[in-house]
Design a protein around this motif. Sequence first.
Motif, short mmCIF file in Angstrom:
data_model
loop_
_atom_site.label_atom_id
_atom_site.label_comp_id
_atom_site.label_asym_id
_atom_site.label_seq_id
_atom_site.Cartn_x
_atom_site.Cartn_y
_atom_site.Cartn_z
N GLU A 109 -2.03 12.18 -5.10
CA GLU A 109 -0.59 12.30 -5.26
C GLU A 109 -0.07 13.19 -4.13
N LEU A 110 0.97 12.72 -3.44
CA LEU A 110 1.47 13.42 -2.26
C LEU A 110 2.98 13.63 -2.32
N PHE A 111 3.44 14.68 -1.67
CA PHE A 111 4.86 14.88 -1.37
C PHE A 111 4.97 14.76 0.15
N PRO A 112 5.47 13.65 0.68
CA PRO A 112 5.43 13.43 2.13
C PRO A 112 6.29 14.39 2.94
N SER A 113 7.37 14.88 2.38
CA SER A 113 8.24 15.79 3.13
C SER A 113 8.99 16.69 2.15
N PRO A 114 8.29 17.63 1.50
CA PRO A 114 8.88 18.39 0.40
C PRO A 114 9.97 19.39 0.80
N GLY A 115 10.20 19.58 2.07
CA GLY A 115 11.25 20.49 2.49
C GLY A 115 12.65 19.99 2.19
N PHE A 116 12.81 18.66 2.13
CA PHE A 116 14.16 18.13 1.88
C PHE A 116 14.18 16.77 1.20
N VAL A 117 13.02 16.24 0.80
CA VAL A 117 12.95 14.93 0.15
C VAL A 117 12.22 15.07 -1.18
N THR A 118 12.78 14.49 -2.25
CA THR A 118 12.15 14.58 -3.57
C THR A 118 11.03 13.56 -3.76
N GLU A 119 10.86 12.64 -2.82
CA GLU A 119 9.89 11.56 -2.99
C GLU A 119 8.48 12.08 -3.27
N ARG A 120 7.85 11.43 -4.24
CA ARG A 120 6.45 11.64 -4.57
C ARG A 120 5.75 10.31 -4.35
N MET A 121 4.56 10.36 -3.76
CA MET A 121 3.78 9.15 -3.52
C MET A 121 2.49 9.23 -4.31
N TRP A 122 2.20 8.13 -5.03
CA TRP A 122 0.96 8.02 -5.77
C TRP A 122 0.08 7.02 -5.03
N VAL A 123 -1.11 7.46 -4.63
CA VAL A 123 -2.03 6.63 -3.86
C VAL A 123 -3.07 6.02 -4.80
N PHE A 124 -3.24 4.70 -4.67
CA PHE A 124 -4.20 3.96 -5.49
C PHE A 124 -5.24 3.30 -4.61
N ALA A 125 -6.51 3.38 -5.02
CA ALA A 125 -7.56 2.57 -4.40
C ALA A 125 -7.55 1.24 -5.14
N ALA A 126 -7.58 0.15 -4.41
CA ALA A 126 -7.61 -1.19 -5.00
C ALA A 126 -8.92 -1.86 -4.63
N THR A 127 -9.63 -2.36 -5.64
CA THR A 127 -10.91 -3.02 -5.41
C THR A 127 -10.94 -4.35 -6.17
N GLY A 128 -11.99 -5.12 -5.93
CA GLY A 128 -12.08 -6.44 -6.54
C GLY A 128 -10.96 -7.33 -6.02
N LEU A 129 -10.80 -7.35 -4.71
CA LEU A 129 -9.67 -8.02 -4.07
C LEU A 129 -9.88 -9.53 -3.98
N ARG A 130 -8.83 -10.28 -4.29
CA ARG A 130 -8.82 -11.73 -4.17
C ARG A 130 -7.58 -12.13 -3.39
N LEU A 131 -7.77 -12.97 -2.37
CA LEU A 131 -6.66 -13.38 -1.51
C LEU A 131 -5.83 -14.47 -2.17
N GLY A 132 -4.52 -14.31 -2.07
CA GLY A 132 -3.57 -15.30 -2.53
C GLY A 132 -2.52 -15.47 -1.45
N VAL A 133 -1.29 -15.70 -1.86
CA VAL A 133 -0.19 -15.91 -0.92
C VAL A 133 0.73 -14.69 -0.95
N ALA A 134 0.97 -14.10 0.21
CA ALA A 134 1.88 -12.95 0.31
C ALA A 134 3.29 -13.37 -0.08
N GLN A 135 4.04 -12.42 -0.62
CA GLN A 135 5.41 -12.66 -1.05
C GLN A 135 6.32 -11.56 -0.50
N PRO A 136 6.40 -11.42 0.82
CA PRO A 136 7.19 -10.33 1.40
C PRO A 136 8.68 -10.46 1.07
#
Length: 178
Positions: A109-136
């Motif tokens: 769990e990270l605070f990328p710029s805590p001096g002036f931004v409230t954003e919190r980032m939660w980092v997840f490891a993803a495993t057991g990956l299966r390729l499909g079609v991207a949906q950007p």
Amino acid sequence: MPNRRAQVLHTKTIYEGKVFSVRQDRITEPGGIRATRDIVVHHGSVVILPVFPDGSILLVRQYRHAIGASLWELVAGRLEAGESRPAGARRELLEETGYTASRVKQILELFPSPGFVTERMWVFAATGLRLGVAQPEEDERITARKFSLGALEKMIRGGSLHDAKSVAAILFYSRFMK
């Protein structure tokens, strides 16, 4: 004093947008200092570190207008209202890369710029990956590529991987999870 919070004397919203808002707070900090602070209010993001059985990690490259350049970075995006963090991680992984994961596990769990931004980032490891079609999303032009952990460490050491959330997550994974 470490657990004390500032006393907010006055607050006003200056800007309200789709992704974030900006407010201005007049405060008295725990040490007694009176100050005006401009705060970017962001409701949080998920970051996904997709790990393949051979240990390689998937990064995406996309243009970032704020810095006028394209960056290699981990998959990431903001949480939708009411969305759980694991569901957001799975959604962003699918949207940006087409991959689905049989397992997502929060690792950091990270605070990328805590001096002036409230954003919190939660980092997840993803495993057991299966390729499909991207949906950007309509405004996303994304290229995905696998990198070995050694190559990523070399990019970090050499200064060619600049995205802070990616550097932190990759080094955390390399040091504590590999």
